[in-house]
Design a protein around this motif. Structure first.
Motif, PDB file in Angstrom:
ATOM      1  N   TRP A  88       0.705  -1.261   0.165  1.00 56.57           N
ATOM      2  CA  TRP A  88       0.057   0.004  -0.158  1.00 56.57           C
ATOM      3  C   TRP A  88       0.811   1.455   0.009  1.00 56.57           C
ATOM      4  O   TRP A  88       0.524   2.188  -0.754  1.00 56.57           O
ATOM      5  CB  TRP A  88      -1.027   0.009   1.355  1.00 56.57           C
ATOM      6  N   ARG A 147     -13.847  -6.166   2.381  1.00 53.99           N
ATOM      7  CA  ARG A 147     -12.984  -5.112   2.753  1.00 53.99           C
ATOM      8  C   ARG A 147     -12.115  -4.530   1.565  1.00 53.99           C
ATOM      9  O   ARG A 147     -11.972  -3.440   1.565  1.00 53.99           O
ATOM     10  CB  ARG A 147     -11.836  -5.840   3.585  1.00 53.99           C
ATOM     11  N   TYR A 148     -11.892  -5.585   0.666  1.00 58.70           N
ATOM     12  CA  TYR A 148     -11.219  -5.270  -0.583  1.00 58.70           C
ATOM     13  C   TYR A 148     -12.270  -4.200  -1.321  1.00 58.70           C
ATOM     14  O   TYR A 148     -11.614  -3.186  -1.932  1.00 58.70           O
ATOM     15  CB  TYR A 148     -10.664  -6.540  -1.363  1.00 58.70           C
ATOM     16  N   GLU A 151     -11.908  -0.869  -0.079  1.00 59.33           N
ATOM     17  CA  GLU A 151     -10.809  -0.213  -0.035  1.00 59.33           C
ATOM     18  C   GLU A 151     -10.503   0.385  -1.617  1.00 59.33           C
ATOM     19  O   GLU A 151      -9.498   1.034  -1.562  1.00 59.33           O
ATOM     20  CB  GLU A 151      -9.733  -1.020   0.611  1.00 59.33           C
ATOM     21  N   ASN A 154      -9.349   4.030  -1.767  1.00 59.44           N
ATOM     22  CA  ASN A 154      -8.223   4.283  -1.079  1.00 59.44           C
ATOM     23  C   ASN A 154      -7.019   3.638  -1.891  1.00 59.44           C
ATOM     24  O   ASN A 154      -5.949   4.067  -1.495  1.00 59.44           O
ATOM     25  CB  ASN A 154      -8.076   3.983   0.233  1.00 59.44           C
ATOM     26  N   HIS A 155      -6.953   2.759  -2.602  1.00 61.95           N
ATOM     27  CA  HIS A 155      -6.042   2.109  -3.281  1.00 61.95           C
ATOM     28  C   HIS A 155      -5.848   1.509  -4.500  1.00 61.95           C
ATOM     29  O   HIS A 155      -7.335   1.649  -5.390  1.00 61.95           O
ATOM     30  CB  HIS A 155      -5.535   0.792  -2.470  1.00 61.95           C
TER      31      HIS A 155
END
Length: 264
Positions: A88, A147-148, A151, A154-155
């Motif tokens: 990350w 969760r992936y 996210e 953010n990523h």
């Protein structure tokens, strides 16, 4: 570094008798014992900015990877929170492949039957409960996929659905090409579609794990690449099991904005 997919190689080189390894908690996530025991090097793995991480929930060598020239393609089953922070920090690109829960648990059940290093799966009805409770290796499917998904904002994560790949592989490969910022001529794209079809990969020793000894992967119990279908869960869930599973699924997935197809 990502979870050591090739830990079976280390097992093959060992003189120990093969057995089903227990699970050990790592930061609250149940992982296979050989992975948990080498968690330090995994957690501290240093990613490179041009690394590509491909992550899936299952049925979706640290030192060796460290010496691989760039760009590296690294596979993992690690949930988001256990992926080494260097991925990350370096803003590495990640392709996450998710499969609907019902087909996923069926495939995982057969895999755990044939993989003699995984914990004993037990009867189907209890295995489904363990899946819902997140007590299988790599933890909760719900936490993993959600969760992936969350996210992505953010990523650099490209979220790919297994069902979409089955429906239109060329479309999904083009999505991957756009994500990786690469261009390929039409004939190359067509060849990729052909070579990555389930039937071709099932016959490919590089993909079907046929070279792994039967003491580790007993493919007389179930082939490593079994069916690859969408909707096979209907052949295994009873009506009552499906009803209970669906109710639990709705509770866990409510408000996530994440939707899967269980048939095409």
């Amino acid at each position: 570094m990502a979870a050591p997919e090739n830990y079976t190689k280390a097992l093959q080189e060992s003189q120990d008798v093969f057995h089903r390894f227990p699970l050990q908690l790592v930061h609250g996530i149940p992982l296979m014992e050989p992975i948990a025991q080498q968690w330090g090097p995994i957690e501290n793995f240093q990613a490179r900015p041009d690394d590509l991480l491909i992550s899936t929930y299952p049925k979706a060598g640290v030192q060796q990877l460290a010496n691989v020239p760039s760009p590296r393609v690294i596979k993992t089953h690690l949930p988001f929170q256990l992926v080494p922070k260097s991925f990350w920090e370096n803003r590495c690109k990640v392709i996450y492949v998710a499969r609907n829960a019902k087909d996923n648990v069926v495939s995982y059940y057969f895999f755990d039957q044939m993989n003699k290093t995984q914990p004993e799966p037990g009867p189907w009805e209890l295995y489904v409960q363990k899946f819902m409770d997140g007590k299988l290796a790599w933890g909760s499917w719900y936490d993993h996929v959600c969760r992936y998904w969350a996210e992505r904002a953010n990523h650099c994560i490209l979220y790919v659905f297994y069902e979409d790949m089955k429906e239109d592989p060329a479309r999904e490969i083009r999505r991957v090409m756009d994500f990786l910022e690469v261009e390929l001529p039409p004939q190359v794209l067509e060849k990729i579609v052909q070579q990555t079809s389930f039937q071709i990969m099932k016959e490919n020793p590089m993909a079907n794990y046929s070279s792994v000894p039967s003491t580790i992967l007993d493919q007389t119990v179930s082939p490593f690449m079994r069916k690859g279908q969408v909707g096979d869960w209907k052949n295994h869930f009873t009506v009552a099991q499906s009803k209970v599973f669906d109710a639990h699924y709705q509770r866990r997935m409510q408000g996530t904005g994440l939707h899967f197809r269980t048939q095409l």
